[in-house]
Design an enzyme around this catalytic site. Structure first.
Site, PDB file in Angstrom:
ATOM      1  CB  VAL A   1      52.589  59.644  76.423  1.00 16.31           C
ATOM      2  CG1 VAL A   1      53.046  61.504  76.180  1.00 16.31           C
ATOM      3  CG2 VAL A   1      51.368  59.317  76.382  1.00 16.31           C
TER       4      VAL A   1
ATOM      5  CG  ASP B   1      45.334  60.304  70.816  1.00 15.19           C
ATOM      6  OD1 ASP B   1      44.568  61.674  70.624  1.00 15.19           O
ATOM      7  OD2 ASP B   1      46.167  59.538  70.137  1.00 15.19           O
TER       8      ASP B   1
END
Length: 179
Positions: free
Chosen positions: A152, A102
């Protein structure tokens, strides 16, 4: 727990295909070598397990517990090593196995640590790449799937230690973490 998912981003069949494709590529790229797969706990477990079965080479497996989220939905920026490797990586080819890249803060910290420890090479394989969240200029060497910026869970990814056991990756409904 399935009712907490807004939509599925990567289903079980896609995950299986990703593991097969990445395993084949890693087998090709590391031919004649014996890499160390280093999984970053806890999220890597399903991916590392499935991926490793598709790597047709001798490999060593090691784990580190590393965290920068500390229970929230965004990184704190403070990378903590909670469990270190049990073996030396000096002069070894290291392949870091990640569930998701990320911001790249955690992965950059670990790459720099491994280089400092004398690894012959350090590469990264990730199931999911989320470049929309990047704060560092970094691209993983092996990417299963690029996803949009969303929170997620599933297939190892968690929110507050929950949802890791979902067999797919889905977007968590905001009402779950906003309540």
């Amino acid at each position: 727990m399935h009712n907490d998912i807004d939509k599925i981003l990567v289903n079980e069949q896609e995950i299986a295909q990703i593991c097969q494709n990445l395993g084949k590529q890693i087998t090709h790229d590391y031919q004649g070598k014996r890499p160390i797969l280093v999984g970053l706990l806890k999220g890597c477990i399903p991916f590392m397990s499935d991926l490793s079965r598709h790597i047709g080479l001798y490999v060593d497996m090691e784990f580190m517990a590393v965290s920068s989220y500390h229970g929230g939905i965004s990184t704190s920026g403070d990378v903590k090593i909670r469990k270190d490797l049990d073996i030396s990586i000096a002069d070894r080819d290291v392949l870091i196995v990640e569930d998701i890249v990320d911001t790249a803060s955690t992965i950059m910290t670990i790459i720099n640590l491994f280089r400092h420890r004398g690894a012959a090479s350090v590469k990264v394989v990730t199931l999911l790449d989320k470049p929309g969240g990047r704060i560092h200029d970094f691209t993983p060497d092996y990417i299963g799937k690029t996803i949009p910026k969303a929170f997620v869970v599933g297939y190892g990814l968690d929110y507050d230690e929950l949802y890791r056991n979902l067999p797919y990756v889905g977007v968590l409904k905001p009402k779950v973490y906003n309540d």
